[in-house]
Design a protein around this motif. Structure first.
Motif, mmCIF file in Angstrom:
data_model
loop_
_atom_site.group_PDB
_atom_site.id
_atom_site.type_symbol
_atom_site.label_atom_id
_atom_site.label_comp_id
_atom_site.label_asym_id
_atom_site.label_seq_id
_atom_site.Cartn_x
_atom_site.Cartn_y
_atom_site.Cartn_z
ATOM 1 N N TYR A 21 13.911 63.998 103.638
ATOM 2 C CA TYR A 21 12.603 63.170 103.127
ATOM 3 C C TYR A 21 11.894 64.372 102.413
ATOM 4 N N TRP A 22 11.822 65.307 102.608
ATOM 5 C CA TRP A 22 10.778 66.509 101.904
ATOM 6 C C TRP A 22 11.710 66.725 100.588
ATOM 7 N N ARG A 23 12.896 66.984 100.760
ATOM 8 C CA ARG A 23 13.651 67.236 99.497
ATOM 9 C C ARG A 23 13.455 65.802 98.638
ATOM 10 N N ALA A 24 13.642 64.820 99.019
ATOM 11 C CA ALA A 24 13.361 63.719 97.969
ATOM 12 C C ALA A 24 12.032 63.510 97.578
ATOM 13 N N TYR A 25 10.851 63.944 98.412
ATOM 14 C CA TYR A 25 9.591 63.915 97.978
ATOM 15 C C TYR A 25 9.283 65.013 97.099
ATOM 16 N N ASP A 26 9.866 66.057 97.015
ATOM 17 C CA ASP A 26 9.654 67.006 95.976
ATOM 18 C C ASP A 26 10.487 66.989 94.692
ATOM 19 N N THR A 27 11.541 66.109 94.859
ATOM 20 C CA THR A 27 12.122 65.639 93.337
ATOM 21 C C THR A 27 11.671 64.582 92.780
ATOM 22 N N SER A 28 10.983 63.695 93.627
ATOM 23 C CA SER A 28 10.495 62.341 93.048
ATOM 24 C C SER A 28 9.046 62.512 92.064
ATOM 25 N N GLU A 29 9.059 62.039 91.229
ATOM 26 C CA GLU A 29 7.777 62.042 90.242
ATOM 27 C C GLU A 29 7.101 60.621 90.436
ATOM 28 N N ASP A 30 7.414 59.580 90.744
ATOM 29 C CA ASP A 30 6.776 58.348 90.826
ATOM 30 C C ASP A 30 5.944 58.388 92.269
ATOM 31 N N ILE A 31 4.671 58.047 92.178
ATOM 32 C CA ILE A 31 3.691 58.061 93.148
ATOM 33 C C ILE A 31 4.212 57.007 94.493
ATOM 34 N N THR A 32 4.796 55.865 93.916
ATOM 35 C CA THR A 32 5.250 54.911 94.858
ATOM 36 C C THR A 32 6.336 55.323 95.682
ATOM 37 N N ASP A 33 7.407 56.364 95.203
ATOM 38 C CA ASP A 33 8.374 56.743 96.044
ATOM 39 C C ASP A 33 7.863 57.735 96.854
ATOM 40 N N LYS A 34 7.064 58.464 96.434
ATOM 41 C CA LYS A 34 6.289 59.725 97.338
ATOM 42 C C LYS A 34 5.520 58.917 98.499
ATOM 43 N N THR A 35 4.838 57.719 98.286
ATOM 44 C CA THR A 35 4.100 57.354 99.500
ATOM 45 C C THR A 35 5.317 56.891 100.460
ATOM 46 N N SER A 36 6.375 56.194 99.836
ATOM 47 C CA SER A 36 7.434 55.679 100.690
ATOM 48 C C SER A 36 7.924 56.737 101.619
ATOM 49 N N MET A 37 8.296 57.895 101.100
ATOM 50 C CA MET A 37 8.749 59.177 101.614
ATOM 51 C C MET A 37 7.802 59.482 102.991
ATOM 52 N N VAL A 38 6.343 59.454 102.493
ATOM 53 C CA VAL A 38 5.455 59.804 103.537
ATOM 54 C C VAL A 38 5.383 58.743 104.801
ATOM 55 N N THR A 39 5.700 57.444 104.535
ATOM 56 C CA THR A 39 5.687 56.348 105.284
ATOM 57 C C THR A 39 6.901 56.608 106.443
ATOM 58 N N LYS A 40 8.065 57.143 105.708
ATOM 59 C CA LYS A 40 9.061 57.400 106.707
ATOM 60 C C LYS A 40 8.834 58.650 107.576
ATOM 61 N N LEU A 41 8.244 59.893 106.975
ATOM 62 C CA LEU A 41 7.985 60.909 107.546
ATOM 63 C C LEU A 41 6.902 60.665 108.764
ATOM 64 N N VAL A 42 6.054 59.929 108.637
ATOM 65 C CA VAL A 42 4.914 59.953 109.577
ATOM 66 C C VAL A 42 5.660 59.700 111.041
ATOM 67 N N PRO A 43 6.201 58.909 111.186
ATOM 68 C CA PRO A 43 6.906 58.253 112.526
ATOM 69 C C PRO A 43 7.902 59.804 113.218
ATOM 70 N N LEU A 44 8.396 60.148 112.153
ATOM 71 C CA LEU A 44 9.461 61.254 112.673
ATOM 72 C C LEU A 44 8.453 62.594 113.258
ATOM 73 N N TYR A 45 7.223 62.816 112.533
ATOM 74 C CA TYR A 45 6.627 63.878 112.845
ATOM 75 C C TYR A 45 5.644 63.379 114.169
ATOM 76 N N SER A 46 5.324 62.265 114.226
ATOM 77 C CA SER A 46 4.669 61.677 115.283
ATOM 78 C C SER A 46 5.434 61.733 116.724
ATOM 79 N N GLN A 47 6.648 61.707 116.425
ATOM 80 C CA GLN A 47 7.587 61.688 117.697
ATOM 81 C C GLN A 47 7.384 63.065 118.476
ATOM 82 N N THR A 48 7.067 64.063 117.835
ATOM 83 C CA THR A 48 6.943 65.455 118.304
ATOM 84 C C THR A 48 5.290 65.901 118.382
ATOM 85 N N ASN A 49 4.357 64.905 118.164
ATOM 86 C CA ASN A 49 3.028 65.147 118.133
ATOM 87 C C ASN A 49 2.790 66.347 117.045
#
Length: 706
Positions: free
Chosen positions: A566-594
């Motif tokens: 997801y971070w690789r996708a975030y770094d290679t994406s230039e569109d803000i909509t794509d970046k916010t989509s990555m963040v939406t995906k990343l939040v639950p993964l980080y939240s799983q491990t506090n």
């Protein structure tokens, strides 16, 4: 490790082997093993660039291993040999910042830069950075002091001056912020962007009477016309600024001026007419629009454009009249004639529409155009409720004519398909295929009719036949076969059809992705992930592929791999909509491990860069929103988000995200409620992009006033 050490022993002088081992060790987190290898690479490399990059990595590994002071010292030593204007110099600076920000020690970073400036009092970039970090820590007076010092040494640094303007605006010092634009324009006279932003800054100063603010903003924007007062494009642009800020008289005057400056260009009359229509002055708008195609401007192109304008604003009769005049001037223009049929059909003038369809059919030059004509004919006949009697008449006529052609049966089948007469349509299209077994349009219609009738097996067989007959659309046909076989539950046939997509076009990554999605639906998860990995190797910079693979890995609870992708996708994406989509995906993964704080810290580091500030702020707001009620945003994050919303008051993306963040703050501790709601009230009411944020969040306003 044993294998790597053996490789090093076998190839002691091969830098490629040493580098590959060092990279692998660093990626796997074996810092102690990677560090001496990078140091050796830096010492032995003969290429200056590679020597520097190896040394940078070694210094960073030293920091990660716990020796922060020495690692930073090495980076500082590298700075002495680098060009301050080069990207490598900026990269080392960023890595030094990361040494502190990685642990959230922003105060330590400020102290570091203050100490650095004692021994490097002329380092303008360091002043800019310390000001930025002080501003993020809400130490605005100190930040302003350093920005002033930097501007004294480098008065032409536009980026520093714009940072200073942002700071002044954040502190509601709009008069001082506006004055800074005068300084910007000394180095770039008549810069349209500066003049535009200056005018907007003047309008934000609520301490001045509204009439005075609008007058001053209008005067500033008019300066855009100084280099070329007869530039219709710029005049129309200034008119747009005025309209957006409810300066309607000035806007109308400028739109009319643009028309006068470029009387032969239809777009300016279109803009003026649109403005008048929005102001509820339809008769005046129509007079302006009609002039687009009057006198020597009367041409098929202008008449067609006029018809399109009338159609888009709901003036159907006027649209039909003008498209008819355009067709008179260009009777052999296929696109124009077919467009005329559509306008007449929309206005319920069915007889005229059918005549135009017949005219377009005579003008059609290929199968695609014939198909467009047939689709339009069906639309007209259905809208006018004339299709059923025509079908009945055609059935009798074709049954009585032994010399009927395949095209006649095909047309009847299409009519029956439009009436949802599946059995009749199936029998009719079969007759068309009997007369022309290789007809692509007939086979395609037969497959579509079979699918609509629920006969998926027959539809799949017909699409398979099309893969042999219609090689140009082979990918579409194999996609249809895969979809139908999946619906039938025939797993092996579906996977084989999906594989044929890759065989047909092995270089297209979308085919690998389609195969992977088919594998996931049918329970072949590992096979699907392997296909996605192959696609990423073909196109390593496609964020969509990484996101798809990341989702698959997350579903398999392979969290670390998913986060990395997801971070690789975030770094290679230039569109803000794509970046916010990555963040939406990343939040639950980080939240799983506090570890949500690590996600926010990474985004905060990105927000330090001027060019990334807006995007990173939107992503942080999205992260808090996605986190839900379990996490309360930090005061630093809230204030930073509010600051950027204030700087960009018309930014719809920020405006839509920010109330969601504030709503949750209102449920939090009192300090957050008071600071958040009051700032929200001020910022929200300044928006001019439709209903204000304040109107969209009445609860915030109620609590802020309480």
């Amino acid at each position: 490790m044993k294998v790597w050490k053996r490789l090093e022993e076998l190839y002691p002088d091969d830098a490629r082997v040493l580098e590959q081992i060092a990279v692998t060790l660093a990626e796997e987190g074996q810092t102690a093993e990677a560090l001496p290898r990078y140091e050796k690479l830096a010492a032995t490399s003969k290429d200056d660039y590679r020597k520097t990059t190896f040394a940078i990595t070694a210094a960073e590994l030293l920091v990660k291993s716990g020796n922060k002071a020495e690692g930073i010292q090495r980076m500082e030593n590298l700075l002495a040999d680098l060009n301050p204007d080069g990207w490598l110099y900026r990269d080392v600076r960023r890595r030094i910042d990361d040494c502190f920000l990685r642990t959230g020690d922003q105060d330590g970073l400020v102290s570091y830069y203050l100490s650095w400036l004692e021994s490097h009092p002329q380092d303008i970039e360091a002043m800019n950075r310390v000001a930025r970090f002080l501003k993020q820590s809400a130490r605005n007076p100190e930040a302003a002091t350093w920005l002033n010092k930097a501007l004294t040494l480098a008065p032409n640094r536009a980026d520093i001056r714009k940072t200073y303007i942002d700071l002044l605006a954040e502190d509601k010092r709009f008069e001082d912020a506006a004055a800074q634009y005068e300084q910007l324009l000394k180095t770039s006279p008549n810069n349209a962007d500066y003049l535009r932003d200056w005018g907007k800054m003047v309008l934000r100063n609520k301490e001045k009477p509204e009439a005075d603010r609008r007058k001053q903003a209008f005067s500033i924007w008019n300066r855009m016309l100084d280099p070329n007062p007869n530039d219709a494009v710029m005049v129309a642009q200034v008119a747009d600024f005025c309209r957006q800020n409810q300066m309607l008289e000035e806007a109308e005057s400028l739109y009319r001026k643009a028309v006068d400056l470029a009387p032969s260009e239809p777009q300016y009359r279109e803009y003026l007419g649109e403005f008048l229509s929005i102001q509820k002055r339809p008769d005046e708008a129509k007079v302006v629009w009609q002039a687009i195609a009057q006198g020597d401007r009367r041409s098929a192109e202008n008449l067609a454009r006029l018809a399109e304008i009338y159609n888009s604003f709901g003036y159907g009769e006027d649209a039909c009249l003008n498209i008819a005049h355009a067709i008179e001037l260009a009777p052999k223009d296929f696109v124009l004639v077919l467009k005329g049929a559509e306008y007449h059909n929309k206005s319920a003038r069915f007889d005229e529409a059918i005549k135009l369809v017949d005219q377009a059919e005579k003008l059609s030059a290929n199968d695609e155009e014939l198909e467009s004509v047939l689709n339009t004919r069906i639309d007209v006949l259905q809208t006018g409720q004339r299709l059923e009697p025509i079908v009945e008449a055609m059935e009798k006529q074709l049954d009585a004519d032994p010399a009927s052609k395949a095209n006649d049966w095909y047309r009847l089948a299409r009519y029956q398909e439009a009436l949802r007469q599946w059995d009749e349509a199936t029998a009719t299209i079969n007759k068309a295929i009997e007369k022309d077994p290789q007809s692509i349009v007939a086979l395609t219609a037969a497959a579509r009719i079979a699918e609509s009738a629920g006969d998926f097996g027959r539809a799949a067989d017909l699409f398979r036949k099309l893969t042999q007959v219609d090689r140009r659309s082979i990918s579409d046909h194999w996609t249809s076969v895969t979809r139908l076989e999946t619906q039938l539950g025939r797993k092996d046939q579906a996977l084989e059809a999906a594989k044929q997509l890759i065989v047909a076009a092995p270089s297209k990554t979308e085919n690998y992705e389609f195969y992977a999605q088919t594998c996931f639906r049918l329970g072949e998860t590992e096979e699907g992930m392997q296909a996605l990995r192959k696609a990423i190797r073909i196109n390593p910079n496609e964020p969509g592929l990484m996101m798809t693979l990341g989702t698959a890995l997350a579903d398999q609870m392979r969290t670390d791999e998913a986060i990395e992708l997801y971070w690789r996708a975030y770094d290679t994406s230039e569109d803000i909509t794509d970046k916010t989509s990555m963040v939406t995906k990343l939040v639950p993964l980080y939240s799983q491990t506090n570890q949500l704080d690590k996600l926010i810290e990474r985004l905060e580091r990105e927000r330090q860069e001027e060019e990334s500030r807006r995007g990173a702020t939107i992503c942080i707001a999205q992260a808090w929103q996605t986190a839900g009620d379990n996490v309360l945003p930090s005061s630093t994050g809230v204030h930073a988000t509010m600051a950027v919303v204030a700087i960009h008051p018309s930014d719809i993306a920020l405006g839509l995200l920010f109330p969601c963040q504030l709503d949750r703050l209102l449920e939090g501790p009192a300090p957050f409620v008071v600071a958040g709601a009051i700032d929200h009230d001020r910022v929200g009411c300044s928006l001019d992009c439709g209903p204000s944020l304040a109107e969209n969040n009445p609860r915030a306003i109620l609590r802020s006033h309480q």
